[in-house]
Design an enzyme around this catalytic site. Structure first.
Site, PDB file in Angstrom:
ATOM      1  CB  SER A   1      13.603 -33.992 -21.069  1.00 46.44           C
ATOM      2  OG  SER A   1      13.077 -34.937 -20.159  1.00 46.44           O
TER       3      SER A   1
ATOM      4  CD  GLU B   1       5.606 -42.136 -18.438  1.00 44.73           C
ATOM      5  OE1 GLU B   1       5.396 -41.091 -17.800  1.00 44.73           O
ATOM      6  OE2 GLU B   1       5.891 -42.155 -19.647  1.00 44.73           O
TER       7      GLU B   1
ATOM      8  CE1 TYR C   1       0.266 -32.903 -20.901  1.00 42.31           C
ATOM      9  CE2 TYR C   1      -0.342 -34.870 -22.136  1.00 42.31           C
ATOM     10  CZ  TYR C   1      -0.472 -34.071 -21.019  1.00 42.31           C
ATOM     11  OH  TYR C   1      -1.337 -34.442 -20.014  1.00 42.31           O
TER      12      TYR C   1
ATOM     13  CB  CYS D   1      11.785 -22.346 -22.048  1.00 38.93           C
ATOM     14  SG  CYS D   1      11.050 -20.869 -22.753  1.00 38.93           S
TER      15      CYS D   1
ATOM     16  CB  CYS E   1       7.558 -20.553 -24.425  1.00 33.81           C
ATOM     17  SG  CYS E   1       8.824 -19.556 -25.248  1.00 33.81           S
TER      18      CYS E   1
HETATM   19  N1  LIG Z   1      10.865 -30.772 -28.118  1.00 34.52           N
HETATM   20  C1  LIG Z   1      11.683 -31.839 -28.101  1.00 34.52           C
HETATM   21  N2  LIG Z   1      12.881 -31.763 -27.490  1.00 34.52           N
HETATM   22  C2  LIG Z   1      13.714 -32.823 -27.479  1.00 34.52           C
HETATM   23  N3  LIG Z   1      13.409 -34.031 -28.028  1.00 34.52           N
HETATM   24  C3  LIG Z   1      12.225 -34.186 -28.624  1.00 34.52           C
HETATM   25  C4  LIG Z   1      11.298 -33.097 -28.705  1.00 34.52           C
HETATM   26  N4  LIG Z   1      10.200 -33.531 -29.358  1.00 34.52           N
HETATM   27  C5  LIG Z   1      10.405 -34.829 -29.650  1.00 34.52           C
HETATM   28  N5  LIG Z   1      11.615 -35.239 -29.211  1.00 34.52           N
HETATM   29  C6  LIG Z   1      12.111 -36.619 -29.305  1.00 34.52           C
HETATM   30  O1  LIG Z   1      11.896 -37.237 -28.045  1.00 34.52           O
HETATM   31  C7  LIG Z   1      13.011 -38.056 -27.723  1.00 34.52           C
HETATM   32  C8  LIG Z   1      13.048 -38.307 -26.227  1.00 34.52           C
HETATM   33  O2  LIG Z   1      11.997 -39.204 -25.930  1.00 34.52           O
HETATM   34  P1  LIG Z   1      11.798 -39.848 -24.504  1.00 34.52           P
HETATM   35  O3  LIG Z   1      13.066 -40.513 -24.041  1.00 34.52           O
HETATM   36  O4  LIG Z   1      10.587 -40.732 -24.617  1.00 34.52           O
HETATM   37  O5  LIG Z   1      11.497 -38.574 -23.596  1.00 34.52           O
HETATM   38  P2  LIG Z   1      10.704 -38.499 -22.224  1.00 34.52           P
HETATM   39  O6  LIG Z   1      10.660 -39.869 -21.618  1.00 34.52           O
HETATM   40  O7  LIG Z   1      11.485 -37.525 -21.399  1.00 34.52           O
HETATM   41  O8  LIG Z   1       9.341 -37.982 -22.579  1.00 34.52           O
HETATM   42  C9  LIG Z   1      14.175 -37.278 -28.291  1.00 34.52           C
HETATM   43  O9  LIG Z   1      15.310 -38.085 -28.534  1.00 34.52           O
HETATM   44  C10 LIG Z   1      13.606 -36.761 -29.608  1.00 34.52           C
HETATM   45  O10 LIG Z   1      13.726 -37.735 -30.622  1.00 34.52           O
HETATM   46  C1  LIG Z   2       2.576 -32.915 -18.021  1.00 31.80           C
HETATM   47  C2  LIG Z   2       1.627 -34.052 -17.802  1.00 31.80           C
HETATM   48  C3  LIG Z   2       1.813 -35.242 -18.481  1.00 31.80           C
HETATM   49  N1  LIG Z   2       0.955 -36.267 -18.281  1.00 31.80           N
HETATM   50  C4  LIG Z   2       1.169 -37.539 -18.992  1.00 31.80           C
HETATM   51  C5  LIG Z   2       1.369 -37.438 -20.484  1.00 31.80           C
HETATM   52  C6  LIG Z   2       2.220 -38.658 -20.778  1.00 31.80           C
HETATM   53  O1  LIG Z   2       1.338 -39.777 -20.950  1.00 31.80           O
HETATM   54  C7  LIG Z   2       3.047 -38.845 -19.513  1.00 31.80           C
HETATM   55  C8  LIG Z   2       4.462 -38.317 -19.619  1.00 31.80           C
HETATM   56  O2  LIG Z   2       5.180 -39.068 -20.555  1.00 31.80           O
HETATM   57  P1  LIG Z   2       6.710 -38.778 -20.960  1.00 31.80           P
HETATM   58  O3  LIG Z   2       7.314 -40.155 -21.026  1.00 31.80           O
HETATM   59  O4  LIG Z   2       7.337 -37.921 -19.914  1.00 31.80           O
HETATM   60  O5  LIG Z   2       6.676 -38.118 -22.289  1.00 31.80           O
HETATM   61  O6  LIG Z   2       2.373 -38.118 -18.499  1.00 31.80           O
HETATM   62  C9  LIG Z   2      -0.096 -36.146 -17.385  1.00 31.80           C
HETATM   63  O7  LIG Z   2      -0.861 -37.100 -17.159  1.00 31.80           O
HETATM   64  N2  LIG Z   2      -0.281 -34.967 -16.738  1.00 31.80           N
HETATM   65  C10 LIG Z   2       0.542 -33.922 -16.899  1.00 31.80           C
HETATM   66  O8  LIG Z   2       0.317 -32.858 -16.251  1.00 31.80           O
HETATM   67 ZN   LIG Z   3      10.631 -21.085 -25.013  1.00 32.04          ZN
END
Ligand SMILES: Nc1ncnc2c1ncn2[C@@H]1O[C@H](COP(=O)(O)OP(=O)(O)O)[C@@H](O)[C@H]1O
Ligand SMILES: Cc1cn([C@H]2C[C@H](O)[C@@H](COP(=O)(O)O)O2)c(=O)[nH]c1=O
Ligand SMILES: [Zn+2]
Length: 191
Positions: A19, A89, A179, A183, A186
């Site tokens: 996100s 995290e 992962y 929504c 889904c």
């Molecule tokens: N389903 C998705 N929806 C939105 N962005 C996505 C998706 N899959 C990959 N991305 C990428 O992930 C980036 C966000 O990464 P990040 O900041 O590490 O997210 P988070 O920390 O929330 O996991 C977005 O800018 C995009 O490039």
């Molecule tokens: C949903 C979920 C996620 N995790 C882990 C998977 C990734 O290593 C991090 C999340 O990273 P992001 O920066 O938000 O993409 O968490 C997990 O251990 N357990 C879960 O249920």
């Molecule tokens: Zn959906």
């Protein structure tokens, strides 16, 4: 020139995987650096996904961080000059991270914490819900659902391409191999 005195508060950035939580955390921290604020960034040691030392987003943005395995370590690693503490995290930290965040904010430090609000089951994850309760600012952001393209609020765990079982372990570090963002409609959990 007007310079505000330090005023502590807690900012939480939450949402599902992909996100943009880490991107937003990095953006705020880089802007704080431009403002010549003294920043220290932490991540849990368990998150060794893209890097052991840096906070790295799925799109490759990064910022230097200190890996720690206990929230109380933060006290050993900041000093009286620290003005901003970043935490990525946050869901992986022990429950004391909430008290630490409150204490730092009370002392005038700006605390910016990013993390998952829900686990793969769609249930509250670790200390994040408590942190939301005490934060001054909460940004709940969405990804794009990989199935239907609507805003995604959940993280879908897949095992061999199939929805994970409810009884799977809560912690499983990973990214696209395990992962997807989905929504509510889904998102699937096998019971
Ligand atoms: N389903 C998705 N929806 C939105 N962005 C996505 C998706 N899959 C990959 N991305 C990428 O992930 C980036 C966000 O990464 P990040 O900041 O590490 O997210 P988070 O920390 O929330 O996991 C977005 O800018 C995009 O490039
Ligand atoms: C949903 C979920 C996620 N995790 C882990 C998977 C990734 O290593 C991090 C999340 O990273 P992001 O920066 O938000 O993409 O968490 C997990 O251990 N357990 C879960 O249920
Ligand atoms: Zn959906």
């Amino acid at each position: 020139m007007y310079r505000p005195v330090n005023h502590g508060y807690i900012e939480a950035i939450i949402g599902p995987m992909y996100s943009g939580k880490s991107e937003e955390l990095i953006r705020r921290l880089k802007r704080a650096k431009i403002a010549k604020q003294n920043i220290v960034v932490f991540k849990p040691t368990v998150d060794n996904r893209y890097s052991k030392e840096d906070v790295v987003s799925h799109s490759g943005d990064s910022i230097e961080a200190i890996p720690i395995n206990k929230s109380s370590r933060i006290y050993d690693l900041i000093d009286e000059k620290t003005q901003v503490v970043g935490i990525d995290e946050v869901q992986f930290f022990d429950e004391k991270i909430v008290d630490v965040a409150v204490d730092l904010a009370d002392k005038g430090i700006r605390v910016i914490a990013a993390g998952l609000d829900m686990d793969f089951r769609g249930e509250p994850f670790g200390p994040t819900p408590k942190l939301l309760a005490v934060a001054e600012f909460v940004d709940k952001i969405q990804a794009i659902c990989s199935v239907c393209g609507h805003p995604a609020t959940r993280s879908q765990r897949l095992v061999d391409g199939e929805p994970a079982n409810y009884n799977d372990s809560t912690i499983k570090v990973g990214a696209v191999e395990s992962y997807e963002a989905r929504c509510r409609k889904c998102h699937v959990v096998k019971k």
